[in-house]
Scaffold this active site. Sequence first.
Site, PDB file in Angstrom:
ATOM      1  N   HIS A 135      17.238   0.321   1.951  1.00  0.00           N
ATOM      2  CA  HIS A 135      19.264   1.869   2.505  1.00  0.00           C
ATOM      3  C   HIS A 135      20.236   1.199   2.259  1.00  0.00           C
ATOM      4  O   HIS A 135      21.117   1.376   2.613  1.00  0.00           O
ATOM      5  CB  HIS A 135      18.062   2.170   3.662  1.00  0.00           C
ATOM      6  CG  HIS A 135      17.168   3.188   3.136  1.00  0.00           C
ATOM      7  ND1 HIS A 135      17.293   4.561   2.553  1.00  0.00           N
ATOM      8  CD2 HIS A 135      15.973   3.637   4.219  1.00  0.00           C
ATOM      9  CE1 HIS A 135      15.492   4.876   2.799  1.00  0.00           C
ATOM     10  NE2 HIS A 135      15.278   4.544   3.515  1.00  0.00           N
ATOM     11  N   HIS A 184      11.734  -1.526   2.177  1.00  0.00           N
ATOM     12  CA  HIS A 184      12.106  -0.354   1.838  1.00  0.00           C
ATOM     13  C   HIS A 184      13.847  -0.749   2.905  1.00  0.00           C
ATOM     14  O   HIS A 184      14.617   0.515   2.477  1.00  0.00           O
ATOM     15  CB  HIS A 184      11.351   0.329   3.302  1.00  0.00           C
ATOM     16  CG  HIS A 184      11.563   1.583   2.881  1.00  0.00           C
ATOM     17  ND1 HIS A 184      11.171   3.060   2.288  1.00  0.00           N
ATOM     18  CD2 HIS A 184      12.621   2.303   3.249  1.00  0.00           C
ATOM     19  CE1 HIS A 184      11.524   3.983   2.613  1.00  0.00           C
ATOM     20  NE2 HIS A 184      11.984   3.795   3.735  1.00  0.00           N
ATOM     21  N   GLU A 185      13.789  -0.885   4.664  1.00  0.00           N
ATOM     22  CA  GLU A 185      14.542  -0.559   4.950  1.00  0.00           C
ATOM     23  C   GLU A 185      16.231  -1.874   4.148  1.00  0.00           C
ATOM     24  O   GLU A 185      16.768  -0.947   3.867  1.00  0.00           O
ATOM     25  CB  GLU A 185      14.577  -1.486   6.025  1.00  0.00           C
ATOM     26  CG  GLU A 185      13.750  -0.123   7.489  1.00  0.00           C
ATOM     27  CD  GLU A 185      13.998   0.830   6.966  1.00  0.00           C
ATOM     28  OE1 GLU A 185      15.376   1.674   6.954  1.00  0.00           O
ATOM     29  OE2 GLU A 185      13.025   1.716   7.582  1.00  0.00           O
TER      30      GLU A 185
HETATM   31 ZN   LIG Z   1      13.680   5.415   4.791  1.00  0.00          ZN
END
Ligand SMILES: [Zn+2]
Length: 327
Positions: free
Chosen positions: A247, A243-244
């Site tokens: 980003h 997830h990170e």
């Molecule tokens: Zn996030």
Amino acid sequence: MGLRPNLLTRRTAGVASTTLALLLSTAAVGVVPAASAFSAAPAESCAEPADVHSDARVKAGAHAKHEPNELTVAQVREREADLSSALRERANYRAGAGAGTLATVTIPVVVHVIQENSTRAGGNIPDSLITSQITVLNQAYSGATGGAATAFSFQLQKINRVTNPAWYPIVSGSSAERSMKTSLREGGKNTLNMYLGELSDGLLGWATFPKKALDKMDGVVVLSESLPGGTATNYNQGDTGTHEIGHWLNLYHTFQGGCSGSGDGVSDTPAEASPAYQCPTGRDTCTATGLDPITNFMDYTYDSCMHQFTTGQASRMLTAWNAYRAA
Ligand SMILES: [Zn+2]
């Protein structure tokens, strides 16, 4: 702090122009409130440095006091304009250099293990968790877990172990975080620096969005016990890292913008009013077509629930790579 089993946190998302954080939900063990409870959480305001925007993922149930990652409409507009501008600049640069755009990318990964001392509780996780994390990333980004294949693969370049109580836990937005990254960051814009440790405020992690100019703050911070085989119940299959890094590759949360507007800027992720926690099958919070994308890596559900990126997200990441991080 990151992973305290008795601290309820929730994955929050905020994202700002530069940093994204993933808050870890600690709680887990049986105390997780229903997902609907989260949408009722009051908005929290927190001052953050103008140059550091974060996107945080929190554990389900945990209520982080600092949610650095909620991106406002204005922040999204600013980021999208920056992307357009970066694309124009890069197109001109490539035309001049006779260079093409990349279709496949191997990302070198430098992992910094921040430790308070030599104990596991003090952050001393084994190398095996880190190599497992790289495997999880390669499976997720190749589409092997059921989603779209992306252009990206990951290659572990180095594990750097640092014992420094002043940097432990890692506190989002602190001067200690800045000092840590300034001292440790390695490589160019294409190098992923991953900082592992105990984290502040129940966060699972946070990350920076890509920028035109390399910044020492660039990188992702991830709760060390969220790695595959770690102790962060419900968040220990390595998807906080997935997830990170999403980003870091310019993805927003699937619930960015709620039900209206351009949402997360990706057409094949159905609109979602708010973050989803745990694994609420059949959730549908917007009238627009499509159920909420609770299995998407950019939502806030349990690791066991999320398993995919979409074709649109893969395209957005590659576009951003060529705009910001390609040599
Ligand atoms: Zn996030």
